[in-house]
Design a protein around this motif. Structure first.
Motif, PDB file in Angstrom:
ATOM      1  N   ASN A   1     -18.216 -40.883  21.982  1.00 48.53           N
ATOM      2  CA  ASN A   1     -18.112 -41.074  23.429  1.00 48.53           C
ATOM      3  C   ASN A   1     -17.430 -39.857  24.066  1.00 48.53           C
ATOM      4  O   ASN A   1     -16.271 -39.579  23.808  1.00 48.53           O
ATOM      5  CB  ASN A   1     -17.322 -42.344  23.749  1.00 48.53           C
ATOM      6  N   ALA A   2     -18.179 -39.157  24.910  1.00 53.99           N
ATOM      7  CA  ALA A   2     -17.679 -37.903  25.484  1.00 53.99           C
ATOM      8  C   ALA A   2     -17.058 -38.064  26.869  1.00 53.99           C
ATOM      9  O   ALA A   2     -16.761 -37.062  27.527  1.00 53.99           O
ATOM     10  CB  ALA A   2     -18.824 -36.892  25.559  1.00 53.99           C
ATOM     11  N   ASN A   3     -16.839 -39.306  27.320  1.00 56.14           N
ATOM     12  CA  ASN A   3     -16.326 -39.503  28.677  1.00 56.14           C
ATOM     13  C   ASN A   3     -15.067 -38.679  28.946  1.00 56.14           C
ATOM     14  O   ASN A   3     -14.976 -37.932  29.932  1.00 56.14           O
ATOM     15  CB  ASN A   3     -16.032 -40.990  28.921  1.00 56.14           C
ATOM     16  N   PHE A   4     -14.081 -38.819  28.076  1.00 54.71           N
ATOM     17  CA  PHE A   4     -12.823 -38.100  28.287  1.00 54.71           C
ATOM     18  C   PHE A   4     -12.932 -36.624  27.905  1.00 54.71           C
ATOM     19  O   PHE A   4     -12.106 -35.811  28.340  1.00 54.71           O
ATOM     20  CB  PHE A   4     -11.691 -38.772  27.526  1.00 54.71           C
ATOM     21  N   ALA A   5     -13.930 -36.256  27.114  1.00 50.78           N
ATOM     22  CA  ALA A   5     -14.143 -34.843  26.816  1.00 50.78           C
ATOM     23  C   ALA A   5     -14.537 -34.090  28.085  1.00 50.78           C
ATOM     24  O   ALA A   5     -14.087 -32.949  28.312  1.00 50.78           O
ATOM     25  CB  ALA A   5     -15.217 -34.684  25.743  1.00 50.78           C
ATOM     26  N   PHE A   6     -15.356 -34.716  28.924  1.00 48.52           N
ATOM     27  CA  PHE A   6     -15.714 -34.115  30.208  1.00 48.52           C
ATOM     28  C   PHE A   6     -14.465 -33.938  31.076  1.00 48.52           C
ATOM     29  O   PHE A   6     -14.277 -32.899  31.721  1.00 48.52           O
ATOM     30  CB  PHE A   6     -16.744 -34.973  30.936  1.00 48.52           C
ATOM     31  N   VAL A   7     -13.625 -34.980  31.106  1.00 47.38           N
ATOM     32  CA  VAL A   7     -12.419 -34.931  31.937  1.00 47.38           C
ATOM     33  C   VAL A   7     -11.486 -33.812  31.480  1.00 47.38           C
ATOM     34  O   VAL A   7     -11.021 -32.994  32.288  1.00 47.38           O
ATOM     35  CB  VAL A   7     -11.688 -36.291  31.899  1.00 47.38           C
ATOM     36  N   LEU A   8     -11.222 -33.758  30.167  1.00 54.09           N
ATOM     37  CA  LEU A   8     -10.285 -32.755  29.653  1.00 54.09           C
ATOM     38  C   LEU A   8     -10.821 -31.339  29.835  1.00 54.09           C
ATOM     39  O   LEU A   8     -10.057 -30.409  30.116  1.00 54.09           O
ATOM     40  CB  LEU A   8     -10.000 -33.033  28.177  1.00 54.09           C
ATOM     41  N   SER A   9     -12.126 -31.166  29.679  1.00 57.70           N
ATOM     42  CA  SER A   9     -12.721 -29.835  29.860  1.00 57.70           C
ATOM     43  C   SER A   9     -12.577 -29.376  31.309  1.00 57.70           C
ATOM     44  O   SER A   9     -12.300 -28.195  31.580  1.00 57.70           O
ATOM     45  CB  SER A   9     -14.196 -29.848  29.458  1.00 57.70           C
ATOM     46  N   ALA A  10     -12.744 -30.308  32.248  1.00 55.52           N
ATOM     47  CA  ALA A  10     -12.594 -29.966  33.664  1.00 55.52           C
ATOM     48  C   ALA A  10     -11.155 -29.589  33.991  1.00 55.52           C
ATOM     49  O   ALA A  10     -10.895 -28.596  34.679  1.00 55.52           O
ATOM     50  CB  ALA A  10     -13.053 -31.132  34.531  1.00 55.52           C
ATOM     51  N   LEU A  11     -10.211 -30.387  33.486  1.00 54.53           N
ATOM     52  CA  LEU A  11      -8.802 -30.139  33.805  1.00 54.53           C
ATOM     53  C   LEU A  11      -8.263 -28.888  33.123  1.00 54.53           C
ATOM     54  O   LEU A  11      -7.215 -28.369  33.520  1.00 54.53           O
ATOM     55  CB  LEU A  11      -7.963 -31.360  33.409  1.00 54.53           C
ATOM     56  N   ASP A  12      -8.963 -28.414  32.105  1.00 51.05           N
ATOM     57  CA  ASP A  12      -8.532 -27.182  31.438  1.00 51.05           C
ATOM     58  C   ASP A  12      -8.775 -25.966  32.323  1.00 51.05           C
ATOM     59  O   ASP A  12      -8.118 -24.934  32.166  1.00 51.05           O
ATOM     60  CB  ASP A  12      -9.291 -27.024  30.115  1.00 51.05           C
ATOM     61  N   HIS A  13      -9.707 -26.099  33.281  1.00 51.51           N
ATOM     62  CA  HIS A  13     -10.062 -24.967  34.142  1.00 51.51           C
ATOM     63  C   HIS A  13      -9.734 -25.208  35.614  1.00 51.51           C
ATOM     64  O   HIS A  13      -9.812 -24.273  36.414  1.00 51.51           O
ATOM     65  CB  HIS A  13     -11.557 -24.661  34.018  1.00 51.51           C
ATOM     66  N   SER A  14      -9.382 -26.449  35.974  1.00 48.40           N
ATOM     67  CA  SER A  14      -9.202 -26.772  37.384  1.00 48.40           C
ATOM     68  C   SER A  14      -7.901 -27.530  37.602  1.00 48.40           C
ATOM     69  O   SER A  14      -7.421 -28.247  36.718  1.00 48.40           O
ATOM     70  CB  SER A  14     -10.374 -27.613  37.895  1.00 48.40           C
ATOM     71  N   GLU A  15      -7.345 -27.366  38.798  1.00 47.63           N
ATOM     72  CA  GLU A  15      -6.133 -28.091  39.158  1.00 47.63           C
ATOM     73  C   GLU A  15      -6.429 -29.528  39.577  1.00 47.63           C
ATOM     74  O   GLU A  15      -5.616 -30.421  39.388  1.00 47.63           O
ATOM     75  CB  GLU A  15      -5.416 -27.371  40.304  1.00 47.63           C
ATOM     76  N   LYS A  16      -7.631 -29.721  40.146  1.00 43.02           N
ATOM     77  CA  LYS A  16      -8.014 -31.047  40.604  1.00 43.02           C
ATOM     78  C   LYS A  16      -9.408 -31.390  40.079  1.00 43.02           C
ATOM     79  O   LYS A  16     -10.258 -30.508  39.908  1.00 43.02           O
ATOM     80  CB  LYS A  16      -8.024 -31.122  42.129  1.00 43.02           C
ATOM     81  N   ALA A  17      -9.638 -32.682  39.832  1.00 54.13           N
ATOM     82  CA  ALA A  17     -10.945 -33.133  39.370  1.00 54.13           C
ATOM     83  C   ALA A  17     -11.145 -34.586  39.774  1.00 54.13           C
ATOM     84  O   ALA A  17     -10.203 -35.387  39.759  1.00 54.13           O
ATOM     85  CB  ALA A  17     -11.076 -32.984  37.853  1.00 54.13           C
ATOM     86  N   THR A  18     -12.370 -34.907  40.130  1.00 54.43           N
ATOM     87  CA  THR A  18     -12.733 -36.281  40.474  1.00 54.43           C
ATOM     88  C   THR A  18     -13.975 -36.660  39.681  1.00 54.43           C
ATOM     89  O   THR A  18     -14.980 -35.942  39.716  1.00 54.43           O
ATOM     90  CB  THR A  18     -13.015 -36.423  41.985  1.00 54.43           C
ATOM     91  N   PHE A  19     -13.896 -37.796  38.970  1.00 52.24           N
ATOM     92  CA  PHE A  19     -14.987 -38.232  38.097  1.00 52.24           C
ATOM     93  C   PHE A  19     -15.438 -39.642  38.450  1.00 52.24           C
ATOM     94  O   PHE A  19     -14.605 -40.519  38.736  1.00 52.24           O
ATOM     95  CB  PHE A  19     -14.538 -38.216  36.633  1.00 52.24           C
TER      96      PHE A  19
END
Length: 343
Positions: free
Chosen positions: A35-53
């Motif tokens: 399940n890659a749900n949280f993999a998407f989240v962590l990858s986004a937060l590694d490059h961005s200050e804010k993220a909405t999923f």
């Protein structure tokens, strides 16, 4: 400042990259390969200050230990700004319940705004185009979807900024509040409700939502060899279906005393076999692209999500029925359940 807004593919399988543990994006935990749900989240937060999923509701109360670690660390790091529970049936391709998670790595406070938008939606009829079976005949049909108005969206943005509390709608919760709930992010765990004796949604509305979930589950039926089901780790889930059928039967018996016209649909989603077989029986062609594409592991995640929502609705129905049963307003002693209807 970079910002990520994403509605990634749900419950997708992925492979851990080489030396994943040494990659900064996985400092808060390594999501499971199924399940890659949280993999998407962590990858986004590694490059961005804010993220909405936009994600399936299962991320709110996952029991997977690897996902739990990630979720716990996101909360403890104070990255989670808001959790928004969405009404069901908002997407054209799937009716599974979803949520919005808002992340902010530079929050000026240590609170998370939880919001429940169930009941805030409006209905919209849209034309759908597709094919029937194996033919190439185009067809157009109507589909009712839930949508959120601009006013509701503005209200959500306002409460996230103001961190206000409103009974039945929203609440600002601390990290300690979430810890006390064992990191369960379901807004219903936190939002205050009015204390009113035996006030519940109309039975008709509860049954309508419940039957919508069951219809989605019944779109495709799987028949599978028992050993194969155990090897694929879905045997326990198949057993749960048996209990669900019995529970639905009992609920229908009580509903007869409320209104003979109210009935929970029968579930016919899975069957175990001792033969060496695994087959899918398509029963709703409008659901074929969604269900077949998910296949075994994604089918499992899909159905588990629906099961969680169904269980929530069944609990809501039970809690609505119990006071009337105890008070004697509902008398089931004279009702004979017609078992033939469920054969």
């Amino acid at each position: 400042m970079s910002i990520v807004i994403s509605n990634p593919p749900y419950n997708m399988k992925w492979q851990h990259p080489f030396f994943a543990q040494s990659q900064s994006r996985f400092d808060l935990g390594l999501p499971p390969e199924n399940n890659a749900n949280f993999a998407f989240v962590l990858s986004a937060l590694d490059h961005s200050e804010k993220a909405t999923f936009i994600l399936p509701n299962a991320v709110l109360y996952t029991s997977n230990k690897d996902e739990f670690i990630v979720k716990k660390n996101l909360v403890d790091k104070n990255y989670l700004e808001a959790v928004i529970s969405l009404p069901g049936n908002m997407f054209e391709s799937t009716s599974i319940p979803t949520c919005i998670l808002v992340f902010n790595k530079r929050k000026s406070h240590s609170y998370t705004q939880v919001i429940d938008l169930k009941g805030k939606e409006t209905k919209e009829i849209r034309d759908q185009r597709g094919q029937y079976g194996k033919t190439n005949t185009n067809r157009v049909y109507k589909k009712e979807l839930n949508v959120l108005s601009n006013d509701v969206i503005k209200e959500v943005l306002s409460v996230i900024e103001s961190r206000k509390n409103e009974v039945g709608f929203t609440k600002s919760v601390s990290i300690n509040d979430i810890k006390e709930q064992e990191y369960d992010l379901n807004p219903g765990k936190y939002i205050d409700t009015e204390s009113v004796d035996n006030i519940h949604r109309p039975y008709e509305d509860i049954i309508k939502d419940l039957n919508r979930i069951i219809e989605s589950k019944n779109g495709v039926k799987i028949t599978i060899n028992e050993k194969m089901a155990k090897d694929l780790e879905i045997y326990d889930l198949m057993q749960d279906f048996k209990q669900s059928k019995e529970l639905n039967k009992n609920m229908n018996e009580m509903l007869k005393a409320v209104n003979p016209n109210l009935k929970i649909k029968k579930e016919d989603i899975a069957a175990l076999s001792r033969n060496k077989e695994m087959k899918f029986e398509v029963k709703n062609f409008e659901r074929v692209p969604e269900m077949i594409a998910l296949f075994i592991s994604m089918w499992k995640q899909f159905v588990m999500t629906l099961n969680n929502e169904e269980n929530r609705l069944l609990v809501e129905l039970r809690d609505a029925l119990l006071p009337d049963l105890i008070s004697g307003d509902i008398d089931v002693s004279q009702n004979e359940y017609d078992a033939k209807e469920d054969k």
